[in-house]
Every structure is written in C-alpha cells, then in structure tokens.
Scaffold this active site. Structure first.
Site, PDB file in Angstrom:
ATOM      1  N   GLY A 143       1.735  32.433   8.886  1.00  0.00           N
ATOM      2  CA  GLY A 143       2.734  32.335   7.831  1.00  0.00           C
ATOM      3  C   GLY A 143       3.691  31.180   8.023  1.00  0.00           C
ATOM      4  O   GLY A 143       3.299  30.083   8.424  1.00  0.00           O
ATOM      5  N   CYS A 144       4.972  31.436   7.744  1.00  0.00           N
ATOM      6  CA  CYS A 144       5.992  30.382   7.805  1.00  0.00           C
ATOM      7  C   CYS A 144       6.137  29.785   9.207  1.00  0.00           C
ATOM      8  O   CYS A 144       6.588  28.653   9.358  1.00  0.00           O
ATOM      9  CB  CYS A 144       7.337  30.927   7.344  1.00  0.00           C
ATOM     10  SG  CYS A 144       7.367  31.397   5.592  1.00  0.00           S
ATOM     11  N   ALA A 145       5.764  30.525  10.236  1.00  0.00           N
ATOM     12  CA  ALA A 145       5.883  30.038  11.613  1.00  0.00           C
ATOM     13  C   ALA A 145       4.720  29.147  12.022  1.00  0.00           C
ATOM     14  O   ALA A 145       4.743  28.550  13.097  1.00  0.00           O
ATOM     15  CB  ALA A 145       5.989  31.216  12.577  1.00  0.00           C
ATOM     16  N   LEU A 347      10.444  31.240  11.463  1.00  0.00           N
ATOM     17  CA  LEU A 347      10.170  32.668  11.619  1.00  0.00           C
ATOM     18  C   LEU A 347       8.898  33.017  10.861  1.00  0.00           C
ATOM     19  O   LEU A 347       8.614  32.439   9.810  1.00  0.00           O
ATOM     20  CB  LEU A 347      11.338  33.484  11.072  1.00  0.00           C
ATOM     21  CG  LEU A 347      12.696  33.236  11.744  1.00  0.00           C
ATOM     22  CD1 LEU A 347      13.810  33.867  10.917  1.00  0.00           C
ATOM     23  CD2 LEU A 347      12.700  33.787  13.160  1.00  0.00           C
TER      24      LEU A 347
END
Length: 361
Positions: A143-145, A347
C-alpha cells in the site's frame, strides 16, 4: 550508503477537479440524499484540488468485472512505467548524461492495485534493452508504505553491491479499484482521496560509476527502519471480492500517528543521533490532510516543514506508494544545502510504519 540519483514520473492522461469528482459521486452512489449530503463534505475538507486517472469520468458510471479491471491495469501499467523509466534514465535535471538500460543491475517493482504473473517487471525488461541477468524483485500488498519499503530494499541490496544501480518502479492505479456498488463509508472516503500515479527512481551504490553523471542536490540514504503494529490488520488494505478490491480505510489512522508512529519516529531519531530541530523538512507521505496535521502535532513542527507533502496531495491526491516520489522529486529540485538531513516517512497496511534518514549531497 546509497544515493537517490533521479526520479521520473508518468502523469495519467485524465485530469479531474475535486469538485467534478464530488458531482460525479452524487450520480453514482445509491445512498439516500440525506446520507450523501452528510458524507460529501469529506471532498471539501480533503485538501485536494485535482487528481489524475488512467480512465475518463464515464468509466466510473459503469460496473466492471475484476477481469476487465485487471486487464486494463496491466496495459496501462506497462505503458506508464516505460514512460517513467525513460524519463528517469534520460539526461535531465539530475543527470548530465543518460544512463543506459543495460547499466541497471536490479529492478524492484512495487504496486498494490492490480496483479500480474509474470510480474510487471518481466514485461518491462522485454520492452527495453535491459540485461538478461537483471535481478527482479517484485513487491506487492504494501500500500502507501510500498515506496519507502522499496527504497529500503534497494538500499540494502546496494550495501552488498556497492557499484550497482537499482531501478525502483512504483505504479498505483487506484481508479481501477473503484467499486461503484460498494456503499461502505470507507469506499466513499477513498473516492475523495485516491488518484493514479507512476514513478521510476534510480538508486546508486556508493561506488557506482554513474554517480559522476549526477548534478544538483541528491540525497544519500543513511538508515532505514520498519515497524509493524500487531493486531491492527483491519486499519487499511483491501477486501478482495468477486468484483475486485474493496478499500479498507479506518478512521483511527490519525490517532495511530499520535501513538504508534510517534514512538517509532522518536526511537528512530534517537538511534540516528538526530533531534527534530536538526530536520528542516520531512518527506512525509500524506495519507490525508488529518495524517499530516497529526504529524505536525507529534513533531511540533509547522506546515512549512511538510510543504511538498501538502502540495502534492492538493495537486494529485493520495497515489498510494507512488506519492512519496512525487514529493521527493520536488525537494530534489530545491538547492538543498550539503549536509542537510531529512526523514522520509510512510504508513501502510499491517499496520506498518516505514522510515528512512537522508543526508543531502
């Protein structure tokens, strides 16, 4: 030590203003007028002006099968990845000479918005003059990480192969995961936040011959850290259904910044021998406006410390793992003083936190 030499991007072709998307959402969702009106302010408060997508607005009005979505994901991903790679390796802002494709020793491909076997990196090396012995490292589900995690993996690889060159490619086509018939609040919020983006980043070992081709301000990676909170699997991610990916996005994320991330970032600063007053700016992934505001509160900093995080969120939305490279690319355009230190942060699902300390050369 490793160096982030240059970043290329590929901007998707369809640009939609936030107010256009807000209007479109009123047509799409089958919620009652009262419920829609209660939820619509999330579009106004998201600090987003415009986003880019690989499909036009009419695509969102129809239902699409998982097979149809994923076919489009593969096609668009290959086209945009190649564009970003070509820009990354060409002579430009941070390179006095182009870096040839055959100079790349490893390619890391990061994405969470579609699937492919062979992984997309295999398709890319068939489209350009990469070597047959190139190392392939596909990463999925971060994901965003994913962007920061991919950078950390490139850094680790280059600590062993110090004269090497790694190409990190991030692709997130969030628009193709949109679920027209998913009435959950998390889907509604996701519709107000996420956009499409593609980046390619060249990371070089400390003995790479291509370091001499660089120009301008470039950051070196000094230290990396990852931390995963247990019993937090439901904070963010996908619920994979027959129709595709349904977004999971908990409202507790800003509070986790104030607790879980706070502990991680201060531990990391201490281990790195740094204090907050030594960090003039942060390359922080903007999960959303509330996430950035929580980071300001934790670090006791001003909005200016996160200047490009806010700017990229405003002009592109949250592009999941890609976002961090749009932000970093803007900081690399600045005349950053040699020796300046900064922190990259993102995160992701898990619930995870990724941190990297940088020093500018």
């Amino acid at each position: 030590m490793s160096y982030i030499a240059t970043i290329g991007t590929s901007i998707p072709e369809y640009h939609l203003k936030q107010m256009e998307i807000k209007k479109l959402v009123k047509e799409i969702f089958s919620k009652s007028d009262r419920e829609i009106e209660r939820l619509l302010p999330v579009f106004d408060h998201a600090n987003i002006f415009e986003r880019q997508f690989v499909v036009d607005s009419s695509w969102f009005l129809e239902s699409h099968s998982f097979k149809e979505r994923n076919k489009l994901y593969k096609e668009k991903t290959i086209v945009h990845s190649l564009h970003a790679i070509d820009e990354c390796l060409s002579k430009g802002e941070n390179l006095t000479e182009a870096v040839p494709y055959h100079a790349i020793d490893a390619i890391i491909f990061v994405s969470s918005t579609g699937i492919s076997t062979p992984s997309i990196d295999a398709h890319l090396i068939n489209e350009r003059n990469f070597r047959e012995d190139i190392v392939r490292i596909p990463l999925w589900g971060l994901g965003c990480a994913g962007g920061v995690n991919g950078l950390a993996r490139a850094h680790e690889w280059l600590s062993y192969y110090t004269n090497g060159a790694v190409l990190l490619v991030n692709v997130e086509l969030c628009s193709l995961t949109f679920q027209k018939d998913d009435d959950k609040k998390s889907n509604f919020i996701g519709t107000a936040l996420f956009g499409d983006g593609v980046s390619a980043t060249l990371v070089l070992g400390e003995q790479s011959p291509y370091l001499t081709k660089g120009c301008g301000s470039i950051p070196s990676i000094k230290k990396t850290s990852t931390r995963t909170k247990k019993n937090a699997l439901d904070v963010m991610g996908w619920d994979i259904t027959n129709n595709g990916f349904e977004v999971v996005f908990a409202k507790s994320i800003p509070q986790l910044v104030r607790t879980f991330w706070k502990q991680h970032v201060f531990d990391f600063l201490y281990e790195s021998g740094l204090s907050t007053n030594q960090i003039p700016f942060y390359v922080a992934h903007p999960g959303g406006k509330k996430v950035l505001e929580a980071m300001e509160e934790v670090l006791q900093i001003t909005r200016e410390h996160l200047h490009y995080s806010y700017q990229i969120l405003e002009n592109h939305g949250n592009m999941s793992s890609v976002t961090i490279f749009y932000i970093l690319k803007e900081w690399m355009k600045e005349d950053v003083t040699k020796g300046t230190k900064s922190i990259i942060s993102a995160l992701g699902p898990g619930f995870s936190s990724e941190l990297i300390s940088l020093e500018w050369e």
